[in-house]
Design a protein around this motif. Sequence first.
Motif, short mmCIF file in Angstrom:
data_model
loop_
_atom_site.label_atom_id
_atom_site.label_comp_id
_atom_site.label_asym_id
_atom_site.label_seq_id
_atom_site.Cartn_x
_atom_site.Cartn_y
_atom_site.Cartn_z
N GLN A 5 0.90 -1.18 0.15
CA GLN A 5 -0.06 0.12 0.03
C GLN A 5 1.05 1.30 0.06
O GLN A 5 0.38 2.52 -0.04
N HIS A 6 2.09 0.99 0.36
CA HIS A 6 3.07 2.46 0.44
C HIS A 6 3.78 2.57 -0.97
O HIS A 6 4.46 3.61 -1.02
N PHE A 7 3.55 1.61 -1.88
CA PHE A 7 4.17 1.83 -3.30
C PHE A 7 3.22 1.80 -4.20
O PHE A 7 2.03 1.55 -4.00
N ARG A 8 3.59 2.06 -5.62
CA ARG A 8 2.83 1.96 -6.88
C ARG A 8 2.47 0.55 -7.20
O ARG A 8 3.26 -0.35 -6.73
N PRO A 9 1.37 0.24 -7.75
CA PRO A 9 0.98 -1.05 -8.25
C PRO A 9 1.88 -1.66 -9.09
O PRO A 9 2.31 -2.90 -9.06
N GLU A 10 2.56 -0.98 -10.04
CA GLU A 10 3.60 -1.55 -10.97
C GLU A 10 4.81 -1.66 -10.16
O GLU A 10 5.80 -2.33 -11.08
N GLU A 11 5.27 -1.39 -8.99
CA GLU A 11 6.52 -1.77 -8.26
C GLU A 11 6.24 -2.92 -7.52
O GLU A 11 7.30 -3.41 -6.85
N ARG A 12 5.20 -3.64 -7.80
CA ARG A 12 4.96 -5.00 -6.87
C ARG A 12 5.86 -6.21 -7.16
O ARG A 12 6.45 -6.67 -6.26
N SER A 198 2.91 22.12 -19.16
CA SER A 198 3.39 20.74 -18.43
C SER A 198 2.49 19.58 -18.85
O SER A 198 3.07 18.63 -19.44
N GLN A 199 1.25 19.85 -19.26
CA GLN A 199 0.26 18.87 -19.57
C GLN A 199 0.63 18.57 -20.94
O GLN A 199 0.45 17.43 -21.48
N ASN A 200 0.94 19.59 -21.75
CA ASN A 200 1.05 19.32 -23.27
C ASN A 200 2.34 18.50 -23.74
O ASN A 200 2.53 17.73 -24.43
N TYR A 201 3.32 18.92 -22.72
CA TYR A 201 4.38 17.91 -22.62
C TYR A 201 4.41 16.57 -22.61
O TYR A 201 4.91 15.43 -23.08
N ILE A 202 3.56 16.32 -21.40
CA ILE A 202 3.20 15.11 -21.00
C ILE A 202 2.43 14.36 -22.02
O ILE A 202 2.77 13.11 -22.45
N ALA A 203 1.54 15.01 -22.69
CA ALA A 203 0.65 14.53 -24.01
C ALA A 203 1.32 14.07 -24.92
O ALA A 203 1.15 13.22 -25.85
N ALA A 204 2.42 14.83 -25.07
CA ALA A 204 3.37 14.85 -26.38
C ALA A 204 4.37 13.61 -26.29
O ALA A 204 5.34 13.53 -27.23
N GLY A 205 4.38 12.91 -24.80
CA GLY A 205 5.47 11.81 -24.70
C GLY A 205 6.72 12.28 -24.39
O GLY A 205 7.75 11.46 -24.65
N LEU A 206 7.02 13.51 -24.01
CA LEU A 206 8.19 14.23 -23.68
C LEU A 206 8.59 14.04 -22.34
O LEU A 206 9.92 14.42 -21.88
N VAL A 207 7.85 13.56 -21.56
CA VAL A 207 8.26 13.35 -19.98
C VAL A 207 8.35 12.07 -19.55
O VAL A 207 7.48 11.14 -20.01
N LYS A 208 9.56 11.81 -19.03
CA LYS A 208 9.70 10.23 -18.35
C LYS A 208 9.98 10.50 -16.76
O LYS A 208 10.47 11.47 -16.38
N VAL A 209 9.55 9.27 -16.15
CA VAL A 209 9.80 9.11 -14.87
C VAL A 209 10.28 7.74 -14.83
O VAL A 209 9.90 6.96 -15.03
N ASN A 210 11.51 7.88 -14.14
CA ASN A 210 12.33 6.82 -13.83
C ASN A 210 12.71 5.95 -15.26
O ASN A 210 12.53 4.72 -15.15
N TRP A 211 12.83 6.94 -16.23
CA TRP A 211 13.30 6.22 -17.51
C TRP A 211 12.02 5.59 -18.21
O TRP A 211 12.23 5.08 -19.31
N THR A 212 10.87 6.00 -17.69
CA THR A 212 9.50 5.35 -18.53
C THR A 212 8.82 6.42 -18.86
O THR A 212 8.41 7.33 -17.95
#
Length: 257
Positions: A5-12, A198-212
């Motif tokens: 519960q302390h982490f993200r689902p994809e980190e399971r 910021s939202q435009n950058y995210i929508a354009a696929g220009l933002v990564k978190v932890n290389w994803t």
Amino acid sequence: MNIYQHFRPEERDYIDQVMQWKNTVELQYAPKLTDFLDPREQHILKTIIGENGDVKYQLFGGWTGAERKRALLFPEYLVPAQEDFQISLFEIDYPKKFVKIEHPNVLGTLMSLGLKRGKFGDILVDDGQIQFLAAKEIGGYISSNLESIGKATVHLIEKPPENIISPKELWEEHELTVSSLRLDTVISGVYNLSRQKSQNYIAAGLVKVNWTQIESPAFVCEIGDMLSVRGHGRVRLSSIDGKTKKEKWRISVGRQK
């Protein structure tokens, strides 16, 4: 306690892996060395192993400023030494006068050898001099197979740890407040952009978190996350320091100079 519960689902899956490492050390009463971990993975490991149990941990990436580090999990009786982390330092010899090689070129070539990202630590570039850190167990394989980067013929030289370079890409710490930990809000605060941009950058696929690549502006940022916006550089979320009286989040970020 439900640790998930302390982490993200994809980190399971990674959480399960850390728990397995911990159990192995407890049962076999012997150390366990991991691959290189990114800052987020290091944070999760620290949280799960904790400071007060029978299993201890240390992190080391080959030099004091390392971003990517191997973790050594060990029983209380052990006092780890740097050699226990099994890290090799390689320098790339190439015709500097005629060719420019940069961080992405090195990483792309290393990955093309069919090895996991976790087998490599930091790639250090300083005024044309290039070094990288790698897990000792793959040193021979890299030496035998890495012969070119792009169109440049290269030669690998293994160096003693004390010959490591200190790259100029230092991290500069900043403290700021943001109204939420949503990705679009954090990016706006860190890079001094409007929320819409910021939202435009995210929508354009220009933002990564932890290389994803992350495509949801509502993605929630957490400690250890590495954020990057193409053309704006990288930022590491170092700490989340609670809320102000106006219910804003106080955060600390490291930004590459």
